[in-house]
Design an enzyme around this catalytic site. Structure first.
Site, PDB file in Angstrom:
ATOM      1  N   HIS A  85       6.199  55.877-104.421  1.00  0.00           N
ATOM      2  CA  HIS A  85       6.235  55.037-103.204  1.00  0.00           C
ATOM      3  C   HIS A  85       5.763  53.643-103.605  1.00  0.00           C
ATOM      4  O   HIS A  85       4.569  53.424-103.834  1.00  0.00           O
ATOM      5  CB  HIS A  85       5.322  55.615-102.119  1.00  0.00           C
ATOM      6  CG  HIS A  85       5.305  54.826-100.846  1.00  0.00           C
ATOM      7  ND1 HIS A  85       5.315  55.428 -99.614  1.00  0.00           N
ATOM      8  CD2 HIS A  85       5.270  53.500-100.598  1.00  0.00           C
ATOM      9  CE1 HIS A  85       5.292  54.505 -98.666  1.00  0.00           C
ATOM     10  NE2 HIS A  85       5.257  53.314 -99.249  1.00  0.00           N
ATOM     11  N   HIS A 102       6.394  49.200-103.062  1.00  0.00           N
ATOM     12  CA  HIS A 102       7.023  48.014-102.455  1.00  0.00           C
ATOM     13  C   HIS A 102       7.175  46.939-103.517  1.00  0.00           C
ATOM     14  O   HIS A 102       6.177  46.455-104.061  1.00  0.00           O
ATOM     15  CB  HIS A 102       6.156  47.475-101.306  1.00  0.00           C
ATOM     16  CG  HIS A 102       6.012  48.447-100.182  1.00  0.00           C
ATOM     17  ND1 HIS A 102       6.897  48.489 -99.127  1.00  0.00           N
ATOM     18  CD2 HIS A 102       5.124  49.441 -99.975  1.00  0.00           C
ATOM     19  CE1 HIS A 102       6.543  49.465 -98.307  1.00  0.00           C
ATOM     20  NE2 HIS A 102       5.462  50.061 -98.798  1.00  0.00           N
ATOM     21  N   ASP A 112       2.011  53.148-102.927  1.00  0.00           N
ATOM     22  CA  ASP A 112       2.183  52.253-101.770  1.00  0.00           C
ATOM     23  C   ASP A 112       1.659  50.860-102.099  1.00  0.00           C
ATOM     24  O   ASP A 112       1.200  50.142-101.209  1.00  0.00           O
ATOM     25  CB  ASP A 112       1.503  52.815-100.511  1.00  0.00           C
ATOM     26  CG  ASP A 112       2.053  52.192 -99.232  1.00  0.00           C
ATOM     27  OD1 ASP A 112       3.045  51.453 -99.304  1.00  0.00           O
ATOM     28  OD2 ASP A 112       1.473  52.454 -98.168  1.00  0.00           O
ATOM     29  N   HIS A 162       1.912  58.819 -98.200  1.00  0.00           N
ATOM     30  CA  HIS A 162       0.561  58.249 -98.072  1.00  0.00           C
ATOM     31  C   HIS A 162      -0.266  59.004 -97.031  1.00  0.00           C
ATOM     32  O   HIS A 162      -0.692  58.422 -96.030  1.00  0.00           O
ATOM     33  CB  HIS A 162       0.588  56.751 -97.785  1.00  0.00           C
ATOM     34  CG  HIS A 162       1.596  56.260 -96.782  1.00  0.00           C
ATOM     35  ND1 HIS A 162       1.736  56.800 -95.536  1.00  0.00           N
ATOM     36  CD2 HIS A 162       2.512  55.275 -96.851  1.00  0.00           C
ATOM     37  CE1 HIS A 162       2.677  56.168 -94.876  1.00  0.00           C
ATOM     38  NE2 HIS A 162       3.171  55.239 -95.661  1.00  0.00           N
ATOM     39  N   LYS A 179      14.350  56.699 -96.194  1.00  0.00           N
ATOM     40  CA  LYS A 179      13.018  56.456 -95.652  1.00  0.00           C
ATOM     41  C   LYS A 179      13.044  56.404 -94.133  1.00  0.00           C
ATOM     42  O   LYS A 179      13.856  55.691 -93.548  1.00  0.00           O
ATOM     43  CB  LYS A 179      12.512  55.120 -96.206  1.00  0.00           C
ATOM     44  CG  LYS A 179      11.226  54.642 -95.585  1.00  0.00           C
ATOM     45  CD  LYS A 179      10.021  55.418 -96.091  1.00  0.00           C
ATOM     46  CE  LYS A 179       8.751  54.999 -95.363  1.00  0.00           C
ATOM     47  NZ  LYS A 179       7.645  54.730 -96.246  1.00  0.00           N
ATOM     48  N   HIS A 233       7.128  57.894 -93.138  1.00  0.00           N
ATOM     49  CA  HIS A 233       5.891  57.216 -92.733  1.00  0.00           C
ATOM     50  C   HIS A 233       5.389  57.971 -91.511  1.00  0.00           C
ATOM     51  O   HIS A 233       5.931  57.827 -90.416  1.00  0.00           O
ATOM     52  CB  HIS A 233       6.142  55.739 -92.406  1.00  0.00           C
ATOM     53  CG  HIS A 233       4.878  55.008 -92.060  1.00  0.00           C
ATOM     54  ND1 HIS A 233       4.336  54.031 -92.859  1.00  0.00           N
ATOM     55  CD2 HIS A 233       4.025  55.140 -91.011  1.00  0.00           C
ATOM     56  CE1 HIS A 233       3.208  53.589 -92.310  1.00  0.00           C
ATOM     57  NE2 HIS A 233       3.000  54.253 -91.184  1.00  0.00           N
TER      58      HIS A 233
HETATM   59  O1  DOR Z   1      -0.097  49.101 -95.948  1.00  0.00           O
HETATM   60  C1  DOR Z   1       1.123  49.160 -95.859  1.00  0.00           C
HETATM   61  N1  DOR Z   1       1.924  48.161 -96.316  1.00  0.00           N
HETATM   62  N2  DOR Z   1       1.674  50.227 -95.278  1.00  0.00           N
HETATM   63  C2  DOR Z   1       2.985  50.294 -95.023  1.00  0.00           C
HETATM   64  O2  DOR Z   1       3.408  51.277 -94.477  1.00  0.00           O
HETATM   65  C3  DOR Z   1       3.887  49.158 -95.343  1.00  0.00           C
HETATM   66  C4  DOR Z   1       3.336  48.324 -96.392  1.00  0.00           C
HETATM   67  C5  DOR Z   1       4.044  46.994 -96.541  1.00  0.00           C
HETATM   68  O3  DOR Z   1       5.284  46.975 -96.603  1.00  0.00           O
HETATM   69  O4  DOR Z   1       3.375  45.971 -96.634  1.00  0.00           O
HETATM   70 ZN    ZN Z   2       4.637  51.753 -98.014  1.00  0.00          ZN
END
Ligand code: DOR
Ligand code: ZN
Length: 354
Positions: A13, A15, A247, A174, A99, A136
């Site tokens: 997971h 970003h 995450d 998460h 997702k 999520h």
């Molecule tokens: O803390 C987080 N940041 N949780 C999420 O679900 C999304 C993520 C983000 O894209 O910044």
């Molecule tokens: Zn995330």
């Protein structure tokens, strides 16, 4: 134990964002991780197979020349998602998962799902073809306290959805509560759960006591100490249903240190050193590789990485930069509040910091 060699880990997971932020953060994950599940919550989101192909090409383009990293793409489920587009993208190997964001649950989730009945045809098609759903797991009902949203999601949404779609492979992402741990532990082989690095380290006092710490704000929000301890037991258990999903979610400091700050902890650069610290504290270094390198591939039906990563304990604390500079501004690295002593090497390539 002062040296530990494990198969190269994967991040289930992650970003990576896009543009300048992508170029800045991607090398940080590619240094240690062989593969990562790439979150689709861009603006606009990665909704179709064509979107995923274009985003994948931008990630490959942004990789350093000597990187050995495979992005595993996902689609962002909307109420308009076409089941056949998902099936074609999964069957061709373009995407690894889909997702599900409940609309409004987190960063860039406005196009997410409001009425879960409307995505049932997509979920049924995914169950047929074995395409996993990454979830999520928080309700967005304003009546539900933010600290209870995960537990309520299990009862109101996740369990009914899994019952209605037998065979659908689901990753509860998460997880942050003892209820989440118990739900995943009691599930069958179609259910997995990811745990972040920061939820193994923080409880809500770290976020809120003695001043509000925006770099510890993430979603799902960190919970009470008893939940952190339950997560630690799950992650260090070696149990196959639990695997790492960092995450890691970069936002610039300007967006974090604000009257309405963004959610996300940027843990990609130091996650492996942090995890070694946590697993050593729990007397479970021998189970680190299950969590970071074996359980995830087993769930996704992928081979364990052949390359190796070595963690070596040093006598003196390692020094990390406070932030990662990007063209959009600095991004603060997750600072755990204690020193780190585990240095990481991938095969023969020394990895930062020296
Ligand atoms: O803390 C987080 N940041 N949780 C999420 O679900 C999304 C993520 C983000 O894209 O910044
Ligand atoms: Zn995330």
């Amino acid at each position: 134990m002062t040296t530990l060699t494990i198969p190269r880990p994967d991040d289930w997971h992650l970003h990576l964002r896009d543009g300048a932020m992508l170029r800045a953060v991607l090398p940080e994950s590619a240094r240690h991780f062989a593969r990562a599940i790439i979150m689709p919550n861009l603006v606009p989101p990665v909704v179709t197979g064509a979107d995923a192909a274009a985003y994948r090409a931008r990630i490959i383009e942004a990789l350093p020349a000597d990187a050995r990293f495979t992005p595993l793409m996902t689609l962002y489920l909307t109420e308009e998602t076409d089941p056949e587009d998902v099936a074609a993208a999964h069957t061709s190997g373009l995407i690894t998962a889909v997702k599900l964001y409940p609309a409004g649950a987190t960063t860039n989730s406005a196009s997410g799902v409001r009425d879960f009945e409307r995505v049932r045809p997509v979920l049924e098609r995914m169950a047929e073809i074995g395409c996993p759903l990454c979830v999520h797991g928080e309700v967005t009902d304003p009546e539900v306290d933010i600290f209870d949203r995960e537990a309520v999601f299990i009862d109101r949404v996740l369990e009914p959805m899994r019952r209605a779609t037998p065979g659908l492979r689901v990753v509860m992402e998460h997880i942050t509560t003892s209820e989440g741990v118990a739900y995943v532990a009691a599930g069958n082989e179609t259910l997995g759960g990811t745990i972040t690095t920061h939820h193994l380290i923080l409880n809500r006092n770290h976020l809120l006591a003695g001043g509000i710490r925006p770099h510890y704000y993430c979603l799902p929000v960190v919970k009470r100490e008893k939940h952190r301890l339950a997560l630690r037991r799950a992650a260090t258990s070696g149990e196959g249903r639990f695997f790492l999903g960092t995450d890691s979610a970069p936002h610039t400091d300007a967006l974090k240190e604000s009257a309405c700050g963004c959610a996300g902890c940027f843990t990609a650069p130091n996650t492996m050193a942090l995890l070694a610290h946590v697993f050593e504290e729990e007397g479970a270094l021998d189970r680190l590789e299950a969590f970071t390198s074996r359980n995830g591939p087993a769930f996704y039906g992928l081979p364990v990485n052949e390359q190796q990563l070595t963690l070596s304990k040093t006598d003196r604390p390692l020094h990390w930069p406070k932030d990662l500079p990007t063209e959009d501004g600095p991004v603060t690295l997750f600072a755990p509040g204690f020193d780190l002593y585990w240095q990481i090497t991938v095969d023969d390539h020394p990895a930062r910091p020296a």
